[in-house]
Design a protein around this motif. Sequence first.
Motif, PDB file in Angstrom:
ATOM      1  N   GLN A   5      -4.770   8.540  -0.317  1.00 28.81           N
ATOM      2  CA  GLN A   5      -5.014   7.360  -1.295  1.00 28.81           C
ATOM      3  C   GLN A   5      -4.372   6.089  -0.910  1.00 28.81           C
ATOM      4  OE1 GLN A   5      -8.112   8.482  -2.298  1.00 28.81           O
ATOM      5  NE2 GLN A   5      -7.428   7.606  -4.239  1.00 28.81           N
ATOM      6  N   LEU A   6      -3.248   6.035  -0.599  1.00 28.31           N
ATOM      7  CA  LEU A   6      -2.403   4.813  -0.275  1.00 28.31           C
ATOM      8  C   LEU A   6      -2.957   4.365   1.067  1.00 28.31           C
ATOM      9  CD1 LEU A   6       1.402   5.754  -1.225  1.00 28.31           C
ATOM     10  CD2 LEU A   6      -0.060   4.178  -2.215  1.00 28.31           C
ATOM     11  N   GLY A   7      -3.150   5.213   2.051  1.00 28.47           N
ATOM     12  CA  GLY A   7      -3.717   4.752   3.203  1.00 28.47           C
ATOM     13  C   GLY A   7      -5.034   4.163   3.056  1.00 28.47           C
ATOM     14  N   ARG A   8      -5.980   4.783   2.206  1.00 35.28           N
ATOM     15  CA  ARG A   8      -7.203   4.193   2.065  1.00 35.28           C
ATOM     16  C   ARG A   8      -7.180   2.873   1.376  1.00 35.28           C
ATOM     17  NH1 ARG A   8      -9.943   9.582  -0.364  1.00 35.28           N
ATOM     18  NH2 ARG A   8     -10.178  10.580   1.557  1.00 35.28           N
ATOM     19  N   VAL A   9      -6.365   2.868   0.183  1.00 35.27           N
ATOM     20  CA  VAL A   9      -6.041   1.496  -0.314  1.00 35.27           C
ATOM     21  C   VAL A   9      -5.522   0.298   0.732  1.00 35.27           C
ATOM     22  CG1 VAL A   9      -4.676   0.182  -1.860  1.00 35.27           C
ATOM     23  CG2 VAL A   9      -5.771   2.505  -2.471  1.00 35.27           C
ATOM     24  N   LYS A  22      -8.590  -9.462  -6.428  1.00 35.25           N
ATOM     25  CA  LYS A  22      -7.476  -9.304  -7.590  1.00 35.25           C
ATOM     26  C   LYS A  22      -7.427  -8.021  -8.168  1.00 35.25           C
ATOM     27  CE  LYS A  22      -7.744 -13.942  -9.102  1.00 35.25           C
ATOM     28  NZ  LYS A  22      -8.260 -14.832 -10.206  1.00 35.25           N
ATOM     29  N   LYS A  23      -8.558  -7.235  -7.952  1.00 32.85           N
ATOM     30  CA  LYS A  23      -8.582  -5.809  -8.492  1.00 32.85           C
ATOM     31  C   LYS A  23      -7.679  -5.081  -7.513  1.00 32.85           C
ATOM     32  CE  LYS A  23     -12.745  -5.737 -11.328  1.00 32.85           C
ATOM     33  NZ  LYS A  23     -14.257  -5.453 -11.492  1.00 32.85           N
ATOM     34  N   ILE A  24      -7.826  -5.240  -6.068  1.00 30.98           N
ATOM     35  CA  ILE A  24      -7.173  -4.238  -5.182  1.00 30.98           C
ATOM     36  C   ILE A  24      -5.790  -4.602  -5.568  1.00 30.98           C
ATOM     37  CG2 ILE A  24      -6.438  -4.261  -2.778  1.00 30.98           C
ATOM     38  CD1 ILE A  24      -9.779  -4.523  -2.448  1.00 30.98           C
TER      39      ILE A  24
END
Length: 166
Positions: A62-66, A96-98
């Motif tokens: 998930q961290l990689g995808r983000v 901003k959401k990211i």
Amino acid sequence: MGEMIQAQKQQAWEQNSGSLSFNGSLSKEEEEMSKSALSTFRAKEEEIEKKKLEVREKVQVQLGRVEEETRRLATIREELEALADPMRKEVAQVRKKIDSVNRDLKPLGQSCQKKEKEYKDALEAYNEKNKEKVQLISKLMELVSESERLRMKKLEELSKNIDSMH
């Protein structure tokens, strides 16, 4: 290694054994119960480790995808700004959401690490107490054995005294 396995067997036996046999040795049933408890404990430990690794991998994915999505959106934002696209506001909102999600991910990762440390500390404390229990039960077995030996010796002496009276 052999001592550790023996200590684990002894620990499992002590946890599952309600009483000691007269001569202090394990019966087949008690030995099987001991082996069964030990293998169950090991299987559960392996399952916990496996699940922990799965969760850790999911978090990393998930961290990689983000991060990848953040880079892609930054690139898109730059292109949009260069084109003076009417979608600029929407892109800014998504960005901003990211950023907000990234801020939320950091404490989650720290919480994960903290809980992992707490788990390790608790497991270490548990193992220390079990080790202490094994030592105490071993001492108890020694004391019981010594007590039986002394009583048998005393009974033999009394028996000899009675026999010598005849």
